[in-house]
Each structure stands twice: as C-alpha cells, then as structure tokens.
Write a protein that holds these residues in place. Structure first.
Motif, PDB file in Angstrom:
ATOM      1  N   GLY A  54     -48.397 -15.261  60.815  1.00  0.00           N
ATOM      2  CA  GLY A  54     -49.176 -14.226  60.134  1.00  0.00           C
ATOM      3  C   GLY A  54     -48.391 -12.943  59.937  1.00  0.00           C
ATOM      4  N   ILE A  55     -47.622 -12.553  60.943  1.00  0.00           N
ATOM      5  CA  ILE A  55     -46.819 -11.328  60.838  1.00  0.00           C
ATOM      6  C   ILE A  55     -45.707 -11.506  59.810  1.00  0.00           C
ATOM      7  CG2 ILE A  55     -45.201  -9.837  62.086  1.00  0.00           C
ATOM      8  CD1 ILE A  55     -47.036 -10.185  64.551  1.00  0.00           C
ATOM      9  N   VAL A  57     -45.764 -13.467  57.147  1.00  0.00           N
ATOM     10  CA  VAL A  57     -46.396 -13.380  55.827  1.00  0.00           C
ATOM     11  C   VAL A  57     -46.753 -11.926  55.522  1.00  0.00           C
ATOM     12  CG1 VAL A  57     -48.423 -14.082  54.487  1.00  0.00           C
ATOM     13  CG2 VAL A  57     -47.226 -15.749  55.899  1.00  0.00           C
ATOM     14  N   SER A  58     -47.154 -11.177  56.542  1.00  0.00           N
ATOM     15  CA  SER A  58     -47.475  -9.758  56.360  1.00  0.00           C
ATOM     16  C   SER A  58     -46.258  -8.973  55.892  1.00  0.00           C
ATOM     17  CB  SER A  58     -47.997  -9.154  57.665  1.00  0.00           C
ATOM     18  OG  SER A  58     -49.195  -9.769  58.046  1.00  0.00           O
ATOM     19  N   PHE A  59     -45.087  -9.277  56.468  1.00  0.00           N
ATOM     20  CA  PHE A  59     -43.870  -8.604  56.018  1.00  0.00           C
ATOM     21  C   PHE A  59     -43.625  -8.852  54.534  1.00  0.00           C
ATOM     22  CE2 PHE A  59     -42.324  -8.269  60.505  1.00  0.00           C
ATOM     23  CZ  PHE A  59     -42.003  -6.919  60.472  1.00  0.00           C
ATOM     24  N   GLY A  60     -43.845 -10.096  54.092  1.00  0.00           N
ATOM     25  CA  GLY A  60     -43.689 -10.399  52.668  1.00  0.00           C
ATOM     26  C   GLY A  60     -44.688  -9.648  51.817  1.00  0.00           C
ATOM     27  N   ALA A  61     -45.941  -9.605  52.256  1.00  0.00           N
ATOM     28  CA  ALA A  61     -46.972  -8.895  51.499  1.00  0.00           C
ATOM     29  C   ALA A  61     -46.703  -7.398  51.467  1.00  0.00           C
ATOM     30  CB  ALA A  61     -48.352  -9.173  52.102  1.00  0.00           C
ATOM     31  N   VAL A  62     -46.229  -6.851  52.586  1.00  0.00           N
ATOM     32  CA  VAL A  62     -45.906  -5.422  52.640  1.00  0.00           C
ATOM     33  C   VAL A  62     -44.738  -5.117  51.708  1.00  0.00           C
ATOM     34  CG1 VAL A  62     -44.926  -3.637  54.142  1.00  0.00           C
ATOM     35  CG2 VAL A  62     -46.863  -5.000  54.917  1.00  0.00           C
ATOM     36  N   VAL A 146     -48.890   8.223  56.658  1.00  0.00           N
ATOM     37  CA  VAL A 146     -50.104   7.738  57.324  1.00  0.00           C
ATOM     38  C   VAL A 146     -50.859   6.785  56.404  1.00  0.00           C
ATOM     39  CG1 VAL A 146     -52.336   8.445  58.268  1.00  0.00           C
ATOM     40  CG2 VAL A 146     -50.284   9.756  58.814  1.00  0.00           C
ATOM     41  N   ALA A 147     -50.933   7.115  55.134  1.00  0.00           N
ATOM     42  CA  ALA A 147     -51.625   6.246  54.179  1.00  0.00           C
ATOM     43  C   ALA A 147     -50.948   4.881  54.093  1.00  0.00           C
ATOM     44  CB  ALA A 147     -51.671   6.902  52.805  1.00  0.00           C
ATOM     45  N   GLU A 148     -49.627   4.869  54.027  1.00  0.00           N
ATOM     46  CA  GLU A 148     -48.897   3.605  53.968  1.00  0.00           C
ATOM     47  C   GLU A 148     -49.071   2.804  55.252  1.00  0.00           C
ATOM     48  OE1 GLU A 148     -44.837   4.458  53.033  1.00  0.00           O
ATOM     49  OE2 GLU A 148     -45.269   4.810  50.919  1.00  0.00           O
ATOM     50  N   MET A 149     -49.041   3.484  56.393  1.00  0.00           N
ATOM     51  CA  MET A 149     -49.218   2.784  57.663  1.00  0.00           C
ATOM     52  C   MET A 149     -50.593   2.115  57.723  1.00  0.00           C
ATOM     53  SD  MET A 149     -49.825   3.485  61.600  1.00  0.00           S
ATOM     54  CE  MET A 149     -51.248   4.317  61.099  1.00  0.00           C
ATOM     55  N   GLY A 150     -51.625   2.806  57.271  1.00  0.00           N
ATOM     56  CA  GLY A 150     -52.965   2.230  57.254  1.00  0.00           C
ATOM     57  C   GLY A 150     -53.050   1.016  56.349  1.00  0.00           C
ATOM     58  N   LEU A 151     -52.465   1.107  55.162  1.00  0.00           N
ATOM     59  CA  LEU A 151     -52.466  -0.024  54.233  1.00  0.00           C
ATOM     60  C   LEU A 151     -51.707  -1.209  54.824  1.00  0.00           C
ATOM     61  CD1 LEU A 151     -53.097  -1.259  51.472  1.00  0.00           C
ATOM     62  CD2 LEU A 151     -50.962  -0.229  50.635  1.00  0.00           C
ATOM     63  N   ILE A 152     -50.557  -0.936  55.411  1.00  0.00           N
ATOM     64  CA  ILE A 152     -49.740  -1.990  56.011  1.00  0.00           C
ATOM     65  C   ILE A 152     -50.481  -2.659  57.163  1.00  0.00           C
ATOM     66  CG2 ILE A 152     -47.647  -2.375  57.373  1.00  0.00           C
ATOM     67  CD1 ILE A 152     -46.332  -0.177  55.566  1.00  0.00           C
ATOM     68  N   ALA A 153     -51.118  -1.870  58.018  1.00  0.00           N
ATOM     69  CA  ALA A 153     -51.871  -2.429  59.143  1.00  0.00           C
ATOM     70  C   ALA A 153     -53.050  -3.259  58.641  1.00  0.00           C
ATOM     71  CB  ALA A 153     -52.350  -1.317  60.066  1.00  0.00           C
ATOM     72  N   ALA A 154     -53.740  -2.788  57.619  1.00  0.00           N
ATOM     73  CA  ALA A 154     -54.882  -3.528  57.063  1.00  0.00           C
ATOM     74  C   ALA A 154     -54.429  -4.872  56.496  1.00  0.00           C
ATOM     75  CB  ALA A 154     -55.580  -2.700  55.987  1.00  0.00           C
ATOM     76  N   ILE A 155     -53.344  -4.867  55.757  1.00  0.00           N
ATOM     77  CA  ILE A 155     -52.801  -6.116  55.210  1.00  0.00           C
ATOM     78  C   ILE A 155     -52.433  -7.058  56.348  1.00  0.00           C
ATOM     79  CG2 ILE A 155     -50.809  -7.117  53.999  1.00  0.00           C
ATOM     80  CD1 ILE A 155     -50.855  -4.596  52.186  1.00  0.00           C
ATOM     81  N   GLY A 156     -51.757  -6.540  57.348  1.00  0.00           N
ATOM     82  CA  GLY A 156     -51.336  -7.360  58.480  1.00  0.00           C
ATOM     83  C   GLY A 156     -52.501  -7.963  59.237  1.00  0.00           C
ATOM     84  N   LEU A 159     -54.059 -10.811  57.136  1.00  0.00           N
ATOM     85  CA  LEU A 159     -53.199 -11.992  57.066  1.00  0.00           C
ATOM     86  C   LEU A 159     -53.053 -12.677  58.423  1.00  0.00           C
ATOM     87  CD1 LEU A 159     -50.543 -10.787  54.492  1.00  0.00           C
ATOM     88  CD2 LEU A 159     -52.419 -12.406  54.171  1.00  0.00           C
ATOM     89  N   CYS A 160     -53.079 -11.917  59.505  1.00  0.00           N
ATOM     90  CA  CYS A 160     -53.063 -12.540  60.837  1.00  0.00           C
ATOM     91  C   CYS A 160     -54.368 -13.276  61.102  1.00  0.00           C
ATOM     92  CB  CYS A 160     -52.793 -11.501  61.919  1.00  0.00           C
ATOM     93  SG  CYS A 160     -51.052 -11.066  62.013  1.00  0.00           S
ATOM     94  N   LEU A 161     -55.476 -12.723  60.630  1.00  0.00           N
ATOM     95  CA  LEU A 161     -56.756 -13.430  60.730  1.00  0.00           C
ATOM     96  C   LEU A 161     -56.670 -14.755  59.967  1.00  0.00           C
ATOM     97  CD1 LEU A 161     -59.837 -13.648  61.347  1.00  0.00           C
ATOM     98  CD2 LEU A 161     -60.174 -12.503  59.145  1.00  0.00           C
ATOM     99  N   ALA A 162     -56.128 -14.711  58.770  1.00  0.00           N
ATOM    100  CA  ALA A 162     -55.996 -15.933  57.972  1.00  0.00           C
ATOM    101  C   ALA A 162     -55.134 -16.967  58.690  1.00  0.00           C
ATOM    102  CB  ALA A 162     -55.408 -15.608  56.599  1.00  0.00           C
ATOM    103  N   ALA A 163     -54.060 -16.526  59.328  1.00  0.00           N
ATOM    104  CA  ALA A 163     -53.201 -17.450  60.075  1.00  0.00           C
ATOM    105  C   ALA A 163     -53.927 -18.044  61.270  1.00  0.00           C
ATOM    106  CB  ALA A 163     -51.926 -16.735  60.525  1.00  0.00           C
TER     107      ALA A 163
END
Length: 179
Positions: A54-55, A57-62, A146-156, A159-163
């Motif tokens: 999941g992490i 895939v998160s790197f790819g999505a980020v 801060v905005a980017e960190m929030g978006l990145i954490a939300a995506i992660g 995607l970890c839930l999906a995994a």
C-alpha cells in the motif's frame, strides 16, 4: 557555498534521512508487536507486506498527484505506516475469530475471509475515510507544505486501506496453513 538553496537542500537531506530511519524503526517495532500479539510470524509478516504494498502504491500516486516530497511531507510514510497497520490488525483479528467456525479447504477459507471483511469492513472503511477527509482539510490552508502533507497522507491512508482489504486477504488465503 551559502544561501537559501543550500540551507533548504541540507534541511531536505536531513529530513529525508531522519524520516527513513524513523520509518525503519517504526516498521520493525510494529512487526515485533504484531508477532507478540498474534503469537506467530505468518500473519504479522503478511500484514506488513500488504502495508508495504500500500505504501509503495502511495508513493506512485503521490508522484502523479504532487510530484515531489518536501521537508514537511517526507514524514507521511511514518503516518501512513502507523495508521495503515490498524486496518490489517482488524481484518486479521476478525479472521482469527471466525476461521475455526468454517470448514477446512478453499471454500471454508473463502467463507472465513468474507465473514471477516463483512464484520470489520464498514467500521474500518468509515475510520479510513474520516481520517483521510480530516487530512484533506489541510488543503484549505495557505501553507503549501502543510496542504501537500495532508493530501499525501490522505492518499496514503486510502491506498493502504485498499491494500489491507484486497492484498492482505488474498495473501492470507494463499499462504494459510492447512488445518
């Protein structure tokens, strides 16, 4: 060599290095706690392998969504690691509770996984979505980091839930010992 570019480069390098160390320590400690809690290696290692998937895939999505990590956003791996492992813990715990009530073989394994996901799925999905939405509220700030960190954490988190809801049950079914 002096100037803001050099200072920012040094800060980014230090933050990236420290984040990698913190992530490694967190992953090892989480794995140890899971091994103790589940009294074995198989389930904890499958949880961690699913989480790493999941992490990754998160790197790819980020990379596609944001394109970079900065000093503040490099800590997202630790955040997603800590939050994402809980989804696997819920699924594995529910599976451990019902697997002995189901028949041996592929059909029984499928039934135990289905019951487990049905039992914990709504709560886990609700928890992940509300956490992701909370992180997305940082998009309303004017501070880009801060905005980017929030978006990145939300995506992660999503995607970890999906995994954990797809990869982990599949691996559990594939590498489950015969009873």
């Amino acid at each position: 060599v002096t100037g803001m570019e050099v200072i920012e480069g040094d800060e980014t390098a230090a933050a990236t290095r420290d984040s990698a160390i913190a992530t490694t320590i967190a992953a090892v400690l989480i794995t140890v706690v899971l091994i103790v809690a589940f009294h074995g290696l198989r389930v904890p290692l499958l949880i961690m392998l699913s989480l790493i998937t999941g992490i990754a895939v998160s790197f790819g999505a980020v990379t596609l969504a944001v394109g970079h990590l900065q000093v503040i956003s490099v800590v997202f791996t630790v955040i997603v690691l800590v939050l994402g492992v809980s989804y696997g813990i819920h699924v594995a715990s529910a599976f451990e509770l019902v697997r002995h009530d189901c028949a041996d073989g592929k059909g029984g394994m499928r039934q135990a996984l289905r019951i487990s996901i049905e039992n914990v799925g709504p709560g886990v999905i609700t928890g992940a979505v509300t956490t992701a939405v909370a992180f997305c509220t940082t998009l309303l700030t004017k501070f880009v980091g801060v905005a980017e960190m929030g978006l990145i954490a939300a995506i992660g988190i999503v995607l970890c839930l999906a995994a954990m809801m797809s990869v982990f049950p599949a691996m559990l079914r594939r590498w489950s010992p015969r009873r």
